[in-house]
Scaffold this motif. Sequence first.
Motif, PDB file in Angstrom:
ATOM      1  N   VAL A  92       0.828  -1.193   0.000  1.00 24.46           N
ATOM      2  CA  VAL A  92       0.000   0.000   0.000  1.00 24.46           C
ATOM      3  C   VAL A  92       0.876   1.262   0.000  1.00 24.46           C
ATOM      4  O   VAL A  92       1.964   1.278   0.568  1.00 24.46           O
ATOM      5  N   SER A  93       0.395   2.280  -0.678  1.00 21.12           N
ATOM      6  CA  SER A  93       1.097   3.555  -0.676  1.00 21.12           C
ATOM      7  C   SER A  93       0.081   4.661  -0.470  1.00 21.12           C
ATOM      8  O   SER A  93      -1.125   4.449  -0.580  1.00 21.12           O
ATOM      9  N   GLY A  94       0.547   5.843  -0.172  1.00 21.15           N
ATOM     10  CA  GLY A  94      -0.368   6.952   0.047  1.00 21.15           C
ATOM     11  C   GLY A  94       0.271   8.109   0.773  1.00 21.15           C
ATOM     12  O   GLY A  94       0.440   9.197   0.217  1.00 21.15           O
ATOM     13  N   PRO A  95       0.661   7.938   2.044  1.00 17.58           N
ATOM     14  CA  PRO A  95       1.203   9.074   2.795  1.00 17.58           C
ATOM     15  C   PRO A  95       2.482   9.648   2.192  1.00 17.58           C
ATOM     16  O   PRO A  95       2.813  10.800   2.447  1.00 17.58           O
ATOM     17  N   GLU A  96       3.189   8.839   1.397  1.00 13.60           N
ATOM     18  CA  GLU A  96       4.473   9.303   0.858  1.00 13.60           C
ATOM     19  C   GLU A  96       4.316  10.293  -0.297  1.00 13.60           C
ATOM     20  O   GLU A  96       5.279  10.909  -0.741  1.00 13.60           O
ATOM     21  N   MET A  97       3.079  10.468  -0.801  1.00 13.87           N
ATOM     22  CA  MET A  97       2.794  11.438  -1.860  1.00 13.87           C
ATOM     23  C   MET A  97       3.700  11.277  -3.079  1.00 13.87           C
ATOM     24  O   MET A  97       4.177  12.243  -3.668  1.00 13.87           O
ATOM     25  N   GLY A  98       3.951  10.032  -3.463  1.00 16.30           N
ATOM     26  CA  GLY A  98       4.702   9.774  -4.687  1.00 16.30           C
ATOM     27  C   GLY A  98       6.211   9.851  -4.550  1.00 16.30           C
ATOM     28  O   GLY A  98       6.915   9.673  -5.546  1.00 16.30           O
ATOM     29  N   ILE A  99       6.737  10.104  -3.365  1.00 19.86           N
ATOM     30  CA  ILE A  99       8.190  10.142  -3.143  1.00 19.86           C
ATOM     31  C   ILE A  99       8.632   8.743  -2.720  1.00 19.86           C
ATOM     32  O   ILE A  99       8.338   8.303  -1.604  1.00 19.86           O
ATOM     33  N   PRO A 100       9.325   7.993  -3.583  1.00 19.74           N
ATOM     34  CA  PRO A 100       9.655   6.597  -3.266  1.00 19.74           C
ATOM     35  C   PRO A 100      10.394   6.418  -1.949  1.00 19.74           C
ATOM     36  O   PRO A 100      10.121   5.473  -1.197  1.00 19.74           O
ATOM     37  N   GLY A 101      11.320   7.321  -1.642  1.00 14.54           N
ATOM     38  CA  GLY A 101      12.084   7.185  -0.412  1.00 14.54           C
ATOM     39  C   GLY A 101      11.251   7.343   0.843  1.00 14.54           C
ATOM     40  O   GLY A 101      11.672   6.944   1.924  1.00 14.54           O
ATOM     41  N   LEU A 102      10.046   7.916   0.707  1.00 11.34           N
ATOM     42  CA  LEU A 102       9.152   8.091   1.845  1.00 11.34           C
ATOM     43  C   LEU A 102       8.171   6.941   1.995  1.00 11.34           C
ATOM     44  O   LEU A 102       7.344   6.947   2.909  1.00 11.34           O
ATOM     45  N   SER A 103       8.244   5.952   1.127  1.00 13.06           N
ATOM     46  CA  SER A 103       7.296   4.841   1.171  1.00 13.06           C
ATOM     47  C   SER A 103       7.559   3.958   2.383  1.00 13.06           C
ATOM     48  O   SER A 103       8.666   3.917   2.941  1.00 13.06           O
ATOM     49  N   VAL A 104       6.524   3.219   2.774  1.00  8.34           N
ATOM     50  CA  VAL A 104       6.688   2.326   3.921  1.00  8.34           C
ATOM     51  C   VAL A 104       7.692   1.216   3.590  1.00  8.34           C
ATOM     52  O   VAL A 104       8.424   0.758   4.480  1.00  8.34           O
ATOM     53  N   ARG A 105       7.755   0.824   2.327  1.00  8.45           N
ATOM     54  CA  ARG A 105       8.741  -0.200   1.967  1.00  8.45           C
ATOM     55  C   ARG A 105      10.165   0.315   2.162  1.00  8.45           C
ATOM     56  O   ARG A 105      11.017  -0.387   2.733  1.00  8.45           O
ATOM     57  N   ALA A 106      10.431   1.537   1.703  1.00 10.65           N
ATOM     58  CA  ALA A 106      11.777   2.099   1.854  1.00 10.65           C
ATOM     59  C   ALA A 106      12.131   2.209   3.338  1.00 10.65           C
ATOM     60  O   ALA A 106      13.253   1.899   3.752  1.00 10.65           O
ATOM     61  N   TRP A 107      11.173   2.660   4.142  1.00 14.48           N
ATOM     62  CA  TRP A 107      11.404   2.786   5.583  1.00 14.48           C
ATOM     63  C   TRP A 107      11.672   1.426   6.217  1.00 14.48           C
ATOM     64  O   TRP A 107      12.610   1.262   7.003  1.00 14.48           O
ATOM     65  N   TYR A 108      10.864   0.434   5.879  1.00 13.07           N
ATOM     66  CA  TYR A 108      10.986  -0.892   6.490  1.00 13.07           C
ATOM     67  C   TYR A 108      12.318  -1.541   6.106  1.00 13.07           C
ATOM     68  O   TYR A 108      12.998  -2.127   6.958  1.00 13.07           O
ATOM     69  N   GLU A 109      12.683  -1.423   4.836  1.00 15.01           N
ATOM     70  CA  GLU A 109      13.947  -2.035   4.406  1.00 15.01           C
ATOM     71  C   GLU A 109      15.140  -1.335   5.037  1.00 15.01           C
ATOM     72  O   GLU A 109      16.141  -1.973   5.377  1.00 15.01           O
ATOM     73  N   ALA A 110      15.047   0.000   5.201  1.00 16.03           N
ATOM     74  CA  ALA A 110      16.140   0.734   5.841  1.00 16.03           C
ATOM     75  C   ALA A 110      16.292   0.320   7.299  1.00 16.03           C
ATOM     76  O   ALA A 110      17.401   0.284   7.836  1.00 16.03           O
TER      77      ALA A 110
END
Length: 480
Positions: A92-110
């Motif tokens: 799911v995406s949404g809060p990141e407003m289209g910025i990939p680095g702000l996605s929950v996936r990017a956060w979780y993997e980091a």
Amino acid sequence: MNGLDELTERVRFELDCVAYPAREWVKPRFHDGERVLDVLIVGGGQNGISLAFRLLRERVTNISVLDRSPAGLSGPWVTYARMHTLRTPKHVSGPEMGIPGLSVRAWYEAKFGAEAWARLAKIPRAEWHDYLGWLQETVGVEVTHDAEVFDIEPLADDLFAVHATIGGRRERLLARHVVLATGIEGAGRWLVPPAIAAALPRERFAHTAEPIDFAALAGKRVAVIGAGASAFDNAAEALEAGAAEVALYARRRSLPRANPNRYIEFSGYIRHFADLDDAVKWRFMSRFFAMNQPPPQDTFERCARFDGFALHLGSPVEQVSFADGAIVIESPAGRASYDFLIVGTGFSVDLKARPELARFAGEIALWQDRFTPPKGEENALLAGYPYLTGAFQFTEKEPGRAPFLSRLYCHSYGAMLSLGATAGISQLKFSTERIAFGITRSLFRDDAAALVAGLEAYDEVELDISAYEARRSARAARVA
């Protein structure tokens, strides 16, 4: 520097790369010498944060976000949400407003690594809560906590005076636009049947959205009313805390198998449901609500694995009483006694129940004021929903009586009938786009005269030909 710090640094670089145009453009407004907010957002959960982020990207920066919860407790995720994981897919995406680095996936993997993400089935709700906190801090959205709005007062000059208790003190804030991002129950209230409230001592029952001391239910007999996902979540919590038995009572004769929420998770629906005509919206939502949402498979199994769990389908509660220190429930399943009752009967859409809307709730148009369904398609539940514009604005019941409603936005479940999927994560990038567009359009049009005057007075020098003129004058002098 750890992976999450590196991601934060990279995201801020990415945001800087796409910041153009970066100039703030909304003209400051004052009222009796007091600075007026351009936008005040009531609610600092995922809807409020996402909209604030979207407005900041539009360079609307004179905003404020108020949240009634203490810091760190915004939204339901670490309070009354009791599922282990989100119900939405992990992509799911949404809060990141289209910025990939702000996605929950990017956060979780980091934070946990790419392999951990690959193994993950669904996002743990506590991790989602932490992710939202990181996103809020990274994009620079400030939230004022312990701030509860209790009144919105329309003023002259297209302004609102928003009255709130902030940190125990009553304060007044002035704003041009107000967005109510107040959660699932934000257009009404959590629903406890009056017969239950009248029959039982207050300490012997709780709604699923209230704090519950599950540890105190160890060895107790617990009844749950309702068949939604939250009812099953709470039943599971009680069982896992050691309740001796948990009985769940449901009106439905069978549990739904298909989840209509999965059907509507596509961009065409989420973006354009608002563009359908009223008759199609009504027919669609009548069917959508009638289908109901089943508990997730893992939630059902959390309950079913306990021998002490009993599911009573086709068993509406006919009577609740309190006798000899016990809660007595009578239903088609028989008569049974319990020590505690959990009410999972959801919420009602009732604008008059909202204190912040009390001044003018009667002026707000509902669907029953604007649409007459075909014979046989009447639906009292849908009729009570607010009738909103495509930008989530409330509308007037009688044109001309409450024009200020065009500056008040309903970013909660109350927008469901008018705009579609408005209460979940999937819709955020679409709903915030609509609201932000409505707000920025209004702000720009309001400032049109000042912008024209500003253009006429604009004299910032960009071209300097003085050196050329000096050389030309020097050559002319030599020739002479």
